[in-house]
Each structure stands twice: as structure tokens, then as C-alpha cells.
Enzyme design. Sequence first.
Site, PDB file in Angstrom:
ATOM      1  N   HIS A  48     -24.794  26.165  19.304  1.00  0.00           N
ATOM      2  CA  HIS A  48     -24.873  24.710  19.699  1.00  0.00           C
ATOM      3  C   HIS A  48     -26.019  24.690  20.817  1.00  0.00           C
ATOM      4  O   HIS A  48     -26.168  25.928  21.592  1.00  0.00           O
ATOM      5  CB  HIS A  48     -23.575  24.207  20.407  1.00  0.00           C
ATOM      6  CG  HIS A  48     -23.541  22.810  20.548  1.00  0.00           C
ATOM      7  ND1 HIS A  48     -24.405  22.287  21.701  1.00  0.00           N
ATOM      8  CD2 HIS A  48     -23.266  21.596  20.049  1.00  0.00           C
ATOM      9  CE1 HIS A  48     -24.280  21.037  21.746  1.00  0.00           C
ATOM     10  NE2 HIS A  48     -23.590  20.600  20.656  1.00  0.00           N
TER      11      HIS A  48
ATOM     12  N   ASN B 110     -16.406  17.682  18.349  1.00  0.00           N
ATOM     13  CA  ASN B 110     -16.750  18.728  19.358  1.00  0.00           C
ATOM     14  C   ASN B 110     -16.602  18.270  20.695  1.00  0.00           C
ATOM     15  O   ASN B 110     -17.211  17.390  21.171  1.00  0.00           O
ATOM     16  CB  ASN B 110     -18.277  19.145  19.423  1.00  0.00           C
ATOM     17  CG  ASN B 110     -18.570  20.211  20.535  1.00  0.00           C
ATOM     18  OD1 ASN B 110     -17.776  20.587  21.280  1.00  0.00           O
ATOM     19  ND2 ASN B 110     -19.897  20.360  20.763  1.00  0.00           N
TER      20      ASN B 110
ATOM     21  N   GLY C 132     -25.988  13.396  23.563  1.00  0.00           N
ATOM     22  CA  GLY C 132     -25.600  12.753  24.580  1.00  0.00           C
ATOM     23  C   GLY C 132     -26.458  11.622  25.259  1.00  0.00           C
ATOM     24  O   GLY C 132     -26.086  11.407  26.344  1.00  0.00           O
TER      25      GLY C 132
ATOM     26  N   GLU D  58     -26.345  23.573  23.506  1.00  0.00           N
ATOM     27  CA  GLU D  58     -25.875  23.869  25.014  1.00  0.00           C
ATOM     28  C   GLU D  58     -25.554  25.255  25.079  1.00  0.00           C
ATOM     29  O   GLU D  58     -26.023  25.849  26.174  1.00  0.00           O
ATOM     30  CB  GLU D  58     -24.519  23.025  25.031  1.00  0.00           C
ATOM     31  CG  GLU D  58     -24.918  21.475  25.476  1.00  0.00           C
ATOM     32  CD  GLU D  58     -23.940  20.661  24.957  1.00  0.00           C
ATOM     33  OE1 GLU D  58     -22.738  20.927  24.804  1.00  0.00           O
ATOM     34  OE2 GLU D  58     -24.036  19.440  24.745  1.00  0.00           O
TER      35      GLU D  58
ATOM     36  N   GLU E 261     -28.738  19.066  14.871  1.00  0.00           N
ATOM     37  CA  GLU E 261     -28.473  18.126  16.101  1.00  0.00           C
ATOM     38  C   GLU E 261     -29.954  18.157  16.890  1.00  0.00           C
ATOM     39  O   GLU E 261     -30.220  18.966  17.812  1.00  0.00           O
ATOM     40  CB  GLU E 261     -27.444  18.860  16.840  1.00  0.00           C
ATOM     41  CG  GLU E 261     -25.969  18.839  16.251  1.00  0.00           C
ATOM     42  CD  GLU E 261     -24.922  18.921  17.285  1.00  0.00           C
ATOM     43  OE1 GLU E 261     -23.891  18.076  17.159  1.00  0.00           O
ATOM     44  OE2 GLU E 261     -24.882  19.843  18.267  1.00  0.00           O
TER      45      GLU E 261
ATOM     46  N   SER F 119     -25.289  11.463  19.027  1.00  0.00           N
ATOM     47  CA  SER F 119     -24.872  10.161  19.266  1.00  0.00           C
ATOM     48  C   SER F 119     -24.610   9.423  18.051  1.00  0.00           C
ATOM     49  O   SER F 119     -25.009   8.431  17.854  1.00  0.00           O
ATOM     50  CB  SER F 119     -26.435   9.445  19.887  1.00  0.00           C
ATOM     51  OG  SER F 119     -26.709   9.953  21.317  1.00  0.00           O
TER      52      SER F 119
ATOM     53  N   LYS G  28     -16.341  19.722  23.477  1.00  0.00           N
ATOM     54  CA  LYS G  28     -16.958  20.306  24.608  1.00  0.00           C
ATOM     55  C   LYS G  28     -16.035  20.545  25.690  1.00  0.00           C
ATOM     56  O   LYS G  28     -14.951  20.947  25.524  1.00  0.00           O
ATOM     57  CB  LYS G  28     -18.270  19.249  25.347  1.00  0.00           C
ATOM     58  CG  LYS G  28     -19.179  19.019  23.839  1.00  0.00           C
ATOM     59  CD  LYS G  28     -20.416  18.335  24.324  1.00  0.00           C
ATOM     60  CE  LYS G  28     -21.167  18.163  23.190  1.00  0.00           C
ATOM     61  NZ  LYS G  28     -22.593  17.689  23.518  1.00  0.00           N
TER      62      LYS G  28
HETATM   63  P1  13P Z   1     -22.917  13.574  21.422  1.00  0.00           P
HETATM   64  O1  13P Z   1     -22.067  12.868  20.025  1.00  0.00           O
HETATM   65  O2  13P Z   1     -22.124  13.152  22.738  1.00  0.00           O
HETATM   66  O3  13P Z   1     -24.338  12.883  21.328  1.00  0.00           O
HETATM   67  O4  13P Z   1     -22.773  15.115  21.139  1.00  0.00           O
HETATM   68  C1  13P Z   1     -23.469  15.611  20.044  1.00  0.00           C
HETATM   69  C2  13P Z   1     -23.164  17.149  20.039  1.00  0.00           C
HETATM   70  O5  13P Z   1     -23.626  17.816  20.595  1.00  0.00           O
HETATM   71  C3  13P Z   1     -22.113  17.500  19.112  1.00  0.00           C
HETATM   72  O6  13P Z   1     -21.842  18.955  18.932  1.00  0.00           O
END
Ligand code: 13P
Length: 260
Positions: A104, A12, A182, A106, A176, A222, A14
Amino acid sequence: MSHRRKSIVAGNWKMNLDAAKARSLTEAVAARAGEAGSVDLVLCPPALYATTVAAALGLAAGNSASGVALGGQNAHEKESGAFTGEVAPGMLRDIGSRYCILGHSERRTLFGETDATVNAKVKAVLAAGLTPIVCVGESLEERESGRTEAVVSAQVLGSLAGIPADDLAKIVVAYEPVWAIGTGKVATPQQAQDVHALVRSLLARLSSPTVADKIRIQYGGSVKPDNAAELAACPDIDGALVGGASLKADDFLAIAKAFG
Ligand code: 13P
């Protein structure tokens, strides 16, 4: 590592990279996809670069020689119409996507998506012939107050309500934990496995144990080359949804290899 289900590792991206970097990252992953072994690989670029990635994967010509698939990061629940700034599931399909991330954290926390919104999107994405990657996960505050099970259960049951068993069989779920996204704070394999087993039992309740046994559940938050193997060793972890580490071909492929 032998698994009953074929693992699926998705990147992803983003809202990162530019067109040139999207192209070179795609080319690097496609060229070395074989290193990952038997694992489904998916790249989920920003919508604007989806055609760039599709072309770099050779998807414009119909098939991908590399076997790497394309996915969206979000889609609207309607087929078309007056929805300024949105992307329809059919458009993602049209340019060669096979997957679409939905719900997601976010999207849920920054863009107000509810389980009802996610549910409508899951139905629309399935209707367009794409495989939804449906994200669920608790916040730190929810975990610390002992509400992980309740929160994740409500998200799974709400996001997947009314989906027939034969459609459920096709989806991917991504667990997640929001506190792991992150932050560099990965869930322990036991924490992840516990929630994955819970998700699978909920999927069985929505369909049947046989169907739930086939559904792939990714872990996200992560995931890095140095923690992927211990996650991959868990019986109910069938892949990873990778954010930051998916922006580097070496890291993404090393993670994929751990699941391959
Ligand atoms: P990270 O791997 O940067 O923690 O992000 C995970 C994520 O949100 C994947 O959709």
C-alpha cells in the site's frame, strides 16, 4: 453491469475503529452482504482485530456463511522469527484470512517499502496460501510531470518479478493513485481505465494475455457510493479497494452493489 471477471471489493480499515466497532461493522456487512450481488467482499481490519472480525464472520468455525472474506493489511516476508512487532503470512492464514494487502502507498511512503520488499512479501503471502492484493500508484508530482506510466510500470514489474504465471493468475492488483487516497479527489473513470489497461498489458508481459485477462484489478482512492458506478462501468476496473467509505456499512455495501 456485466464483467468478464467477478468483481472484488475490499475495505481497508487502516488504523481505525476499536474492537466493539470492528465487531459491529463486520456484523452489519455480513448480515447485508447479499445486497451486493455477485461480488467478492473482503474486510481488512487492523491486525489486532483480525480475530474479532474472523469470529464475527464465523470464520473461526471454518467457513463464512456470509461469504465475506478476511484480509490482512500487511505481512512480513518471513515465516517466523525474531521480528518484533511483525505479523507472519501464516498467522493471517491461521486465523482464517484469505487475502493480504501488500505494498500500500502508506507502507511504501511512510514505512520505506520498496518494490523489492513488496516482491518478497508477495512470494511469502502466496507461499502461505493467501491471495495478495498488490498496490501500485503514482504520486501527484509524478502524474503532473508525465511519469505515471513509468512509475506504475516499474512498480508492477518490480513487485511481481519472478512470480510464476499460475501464481500470478491468483493475485489481485490495486491501482491507487496516491493523490486520490483520502483526498476526496477520485481519478476520472478515463484516468483510471487508462492505467488499468496499462497494468493489464504489463501483467500479460509477465505471464500471457490469457492469464492477464483473468487477473482482477481494483481501483482505490476516494471511492464513494456516488462515484462507484462510473468506475465499475470501465472494462478493466474489476472492483475497489476502499478506505474511508469502508468504515460505514451503508457506504461500503453501496459501493459493492455498484460492482455487483
Ligand atoms: P480512501 O478510500 O480513504 O481514499 O483510501 C483509499 C485506500 O488507500 C484504500 O487502500
